[in-house]
Design a protein around this motif. Structure first.
Motif, short mmCIF file in Angstrom:
data_model
loop_
_atom_site.label_atom_id
_atom_site.label_comp_id
_atom_site.label_asym_id
_atom_site.label_seq_id
_atom_site.Cartn_x
_atom_site.Cartn_y
_atom_site.Cartn_z
N GLY A 32 -38.38 -40.95 5.27
CA GLY A 32 -39.58 -40.30 4.78
C GLY A 32 -40.74 -40.59 5.73
O GLY A 32 -40.54 -40.98 6.88
N PRO A 33 -41.97 -40.44 5.25
CA PRO A 33 -43.13 -40.65 6.12
C PRO A 33 -43.32 -42.11 6.49
O PRO A 33 -43.00 -43.01 5.71
CB PRO A 33 -44.30 -40.13 5.27
CG PRO A 33 -43.82 -40.24 3.86
CD PRO A 33 -42.35 -40.00 3.90
N GLN A 34 -43.89 -42.34 7.67
CA GLN A 34 -44.26 -43.69 8.07
C GLN A 34 -45.56 -44.04 7.36
O GLN A 34 -46.52 -43.27 7.34
CB GLN A 34 -44.44 -43.77 9.58
CG GLN A 34 -44.54 -45.19 10.10
CD GLN A 34 -44.56 -45.26 11.62
OE1 GLN A 34 -45.58 -44.95 12.24
NE2 GLN A 34 -43.43 -45.64 12.22
N LEU A 35 -45.61 -45.23 6.76
CA LEU A 35 -46.74 -45.65 5.94
C LEU A 35 -47.72 -46.55 6.67
O LEU A 35 -48.93 -46.51 6.43
CB LEU A 35 -46.24 -46.37 4.68
CG LEU A 35 -45.24 -45.61 3.81
CD1 LEU A 35 -44.72 -46.51 2.71
CD2 LEU A 35 -45.88 -44.36 3.23
N GLU A 36 -47.19 -47.39 7.56
CA GLU A 36 -48.04 -48.41 8.19
C GLU A 36 -47.42 -48.88 9.49
O GLU A 36 -46.19 -49.01 9.59
CB GLU A 36 -48.18 -49.59 7.22
CG GLU A 36 -49.03 -50.73 7.71
CD GLU A 36 -49.04 -51.91 6.75
OE1 GLU A 36 -49.77 -52.87 7.02
OE2 GLU A 36 -48.31 -51.87 5.74
N ARG A 45 -41.13 -44.93 4.36
CA ARG A 45 -40.34 -44.51 3.20
C ARG A 45 -38.90 -44.21 3.62
O ARG A 45 -38.65 -43.73 4.73
CB ARG A 45 -40.93 -43.26 2.58
CG ARG A 45 -42.22 -43.49 1.82
CD ARG A 45 -41.98 -43.89 0.39
NE ARG A 45 -43.22 -43.75 -0.37
CZ ARG A 45 -44.09 -44.72 -0.60
NH1 ARG A 45 -43.85 -45.93 -0.14
NH2 ARG A 45 -45.19 -44.49 -1.30
N LEU A 46 -37.98 -44.46 2.69
CA LEU A 46 -36.56 -44.17 2.88
C LEU A 46 -36.05 -43.56 1.60
O LEU A 46 -36.32 -44.07 0.51
CB LEU A 46 -35.81 -45.47 3.21
CG LEU A 46 -34.36 -45.37 3.62
CD1 LEU A 46 -34.23 -44.63 4.96
CD2 LEU A 46 -33.76 -46.77 3.76
N ILE A 105 -29.68 -35.06 0.39
CA ILE A 105 -31.14 -35.18 0.32
C ILE A 105 -31.71 -34.58 1.60
O ILE A 105 -31.22 -34.87 2.69
CB ILE A 105 -31.59 -36.65 0.22
CG1 ILE A 105 -30.92 -37.37 -0.96
CG2 ILE A 105 -33.11 -36.75 0.11
CD1 ILE A 105 -31.08 -38.89 -0.92
N ARG A 106 -32.73 -33.75 1.47
CA ARG A 106 -33.43 -33.23 2.64
C ARG A 106 -34.93 -33.22 2.35
O ARG A 106 -35.35 -32.85 1.25
CB ARG A 106 -32.96 -31.81 2.99
CG ARG A 106 -31.53 -31.75 3.54
CD ARG A 106 -31.43 -32.42 4.90
NE ARG A 106 -30.08 -32.38 5.46
CZ ARG A 106 -29.20 -33.37 5.35
NH1 ARG A 106 -29.52 -34.46 4.67
NH2 ARG A 106 -28.02 -33.28 5.91
N GLU A 107 -35.73 -33.63 3.34
CA GLU A 107 -37.18 -33.66 3.18
C GLU A 107 -37.81 -32.44 3.85
O GLU A 107 -37.26 -31.91 4.81
CB GLU A 107 -37.76 -34.96 3.75
CG GLU A 107 -37.82 -35.05 5.27
CD GLU A 107 -36.46 -35.15 5.96
OE1 GLU A 107 -36.42 -34.95 7.19
OE2 GLU A 107 -35.45 -35.41 5.27
N LEU A 108 -38.96 -31.99 3.34
CA LEU A 108 -39.66 -30.86 3.91
C LEU A 108 -40.44 -31.32 5.14
O LEU A 108 -41.31 -32.19 5.01
CB LEU A 108 -40.60 -30.25 2.87
CG LEU A 108 -41.32 -28.96 3.27
CD1 LEU A 108 -40.32 -27.82 3.42
CD2 LEU A 108 -42.38 -28.59 2.23
N PRO A 109 -40.16 -30.79 6.32
CA PRO A 109 -40.85 -31.27 7.53
C PRO A 109 -42.37 -31.15 7.47
O PRO A 109 -43.08 -32.00 8.01
CB PRO A 109 -40.27 -30.39 8.64
CG PRO A 109 -38.93 -29.97 8.14
CD PRO A 109 -39.11 -29.81 6.65
N GLN A 110 -42.87 -30.12 6.80
CA GLN A 110 -44.33 -29.95 6.73
C GLN A 110 -44.98 -30.97 5.81
O GLN A 110 -46.17 -31.25 5.92
CB GLN A 110 -44.69 -28.54 6.23
CG GLN A 110 -44.23 -27.42 7.12
CD GLN A 110 -42.79 -27.00 6.80
OE1 GLN A 110 -42.37 -27.08 5.67
NE2 GLN A 110 -42.06 -26.59 7.81
N SER A 112 -43.23 -34.47 4.09
CA SER A 112 -41.99 -35.19 3.77
C SER A 112 -42.04 -35.91 2.43
O SER A 112 -41.11 -36.62 2.06
CB SER A 112 -41.65 -36.19 4.89
OG SER A 112 -42.74 -37.06 5.13
N LYS A 113 -43.13 -35.71 1.66
CA LYS A 113 -43.16 -36.21 0.28
C LYS A 113 -42.46 -35.24 -0.66
O LYS A 113 -42.25 -35.54 -1.82
CB LYS A 113 -44.61 -36.43 -0.17
CG LYS A 113 -45.34 -37.52 0.62
CD LYS A 113 -46.79 -37.62 0.22
CE LYS A 113 -47.53 -38.64 1.07
NZ LYS A 113 -48.97 -38.69 0.74
#
Length: 441
Positions: A32-36, A45-46, A105-110, A112-113
């Motif tokens: 998922g997105p990088q948080l920090e 996120r994973l 599972i697939r995340e939306l590139p625009q 990723s939440k």
């Protein structure tokens, strides 16, 4: 049944008789997105899942993962490593109770939440993972309510799932032999506050399961189950699919619901996976139950009516389950298989002379790294686009004991992929340092 016939796709974990109330392996994993970003490690996120035998509900897990930076390793972590223990670097952040097993599972590139999942049903489920409430997975608990339900398949769609890199489009394939395309553009709110999924106002919220979205298009051309789909990286209107009919099909939503190109006998068995090169959209990878990965050029897909790959990568000893191009180098990709291996290939190395001793003479052409840390079939993996050359992978370890882990996060040494002269200079410098240290009284 012919004993020599390739085994049909077998990606479901087998139940552990002696651990009935423990979670089973994940069938899918995504960054998922990088948080920090910090000095020695990054937090990210994973997305993964926990399959169960029914004693507790199936769950979609959102975890926080600490990704250690290259060449950083605390001595206490190395000395206290135990492969049977849970990693302190991966911690659950939120649990979503999923209606059925989480097959993909697939995340939306625009954004990723926003995550899509496949289960053993015809529907695709869309989740706004930040807005979803955290749930406690106990027997009898009601499943979480998806933010959107994408309908259109006439039979179960279990594995084939993709999100478009350029537009908020979703693509799926299933047992009904169809490929289905949806747009969720109208359901994504532009504001940053609250849920990013708009409340449905079309009156099609028929029940408490969640608002439904009808397809933008349904595409027919396969003669058996569609096992995987992917979008062209540069176009939301172009995509491709593979299936148990041994075909690779290219589609264009602008020209109708029939195939643009149908590649017969792309492999000698069922096709399990496909990926389109994000750096050069002429190149497409496919993986199959014939144990091979093949690379196709969309400008010249067939010869005499059958598939004509520009190269066959043959380094696995069992069915290939997942292929993915690297985000870090255009010629590099990974493949995972039922043999428990995750191979990293570089197409640029095919046909080039290799220095004596640089790799085994028996190594397949193009193979330059092999991750052999899993104990059973590697069902999914994902390159980390925020952290170069870093991979998360999951395996089905149900038939084995003694650890090995079902989820692993790993990174190959940069000495493997950096330019040779650069690596030799660094090693020479290190050698000089060691010699000077050894010579001191």
């Amino acid at each position: 049944m012919d004993p020599q016939a390739p085994k049909k796709r077998g990606r479901k974990p087998k139940p552990k008789e002696d651990k009935k109330d423990e979670p089973q392996p994940s069938l899918s994993c995504r960054w998922g997105p990088q948080l920090e970003q910090a000095t020695y490690k990054n937090r990210q996120r994973l997305y993964l899942s926990e399959q169960t035998d029914g004693s507790v509900p199936n769950t979609l897990v959102i975890a926080n993962c600490e990704v250690v930076k290259p060449r950083v390793a605390a001595a206490e972590h190395i000395s206290q490593f135990n492969e049977e223990a849970r990693s302190p670097f991966v911690k659950k952040y939120k649990t979503i109770i999923h209606p059925g097993e989480v097959n993909r599972i697939r995340e939306l590139p625009q954004n990723s939440k926003i995550v899509a999942t496949h289960t053993d049903s015809p529907d695709v489920l869309i989740w706004d993972v930040e807005a979803q409430p955290n749930r406690h997975a106990v027997l009898g608990a009601n499943h979480s309510r998806p933010d959107l339900i994408l309908t259109g398949h006439q039979d179960n769609a279990e594995f084939a799932l993709a999100m478009c890199p350029t537009e908020p489009y979703v693509l799926s394939g299933g047992k009904d032999k169809s490929v289905v395309l949806w747009s969720i553009q109208d359901h994504i709110a532009s504001s940053s506050g609250g849920s990013i999924i708009k409340q449905n106002s079309e009156g099609n919220d028929k029940n408490a399961d969640g608002p439904t979205v009808s397809p933008r298009g349904i595409y027919y051309g396969h003669e058996d189950t569609v096992e995987d789909v992917t979008f062209c990286p540069s176009s939301a209107q172009e995509f491709c699919s593979v299936g148990d009919d041994s075909c690779l099909i290219l589609w264009d939503a602008r020209v109708g619901s029939s195939p643009v190109v149908k590649v017969e006998k792309a492999h000698n068995a069922d096709l399990h996976c496909v990926d389109w090169n994000p750096h050069d959209d002429n190149y497409i990878l496919t993986g199959s139950a014939d144990n091979s990965v093949r690379m196709f050029d969309r400008r010249n897909l067939t010869s005499n009516g059958v598939g004509s790959p520009i190269h066959k990568f043959e380094g696995h000893k069992a069915a290939v389950l997942c292929v993915q191009w690297s985000p870090d180098k255009s010629s590099v990709f990974g493949s995972s298989a039922e043999d428990g291996l995750l191979n990293i290939w570089d197409y640029d190395k095919v046909g080039k002379k290799v220095e004596q001793g640089a790799r085994s003479p028996s190594a397949p052409a193009g193979l330059f790294f092999q991750h052999a840390g899993h104990r059973d079939e590697v069902v999914d993996f994902h390159w980390n686009s925020s952290d170069p050359w870093t991979v998360v992978s999951v395996s089905d370890d149900c038939d084995t004991t003694g650890g090995g882990g079902t989820l692993q996060i790993w990174r190959m040494s940069d000495l493997i992929y950096r330019p040779e002269d650069e690596v030799l200079a660094e090693l020479d410098k290190f050698k000089s340092h060691v010699v000077s240290c050894a010579s001191k009284p």
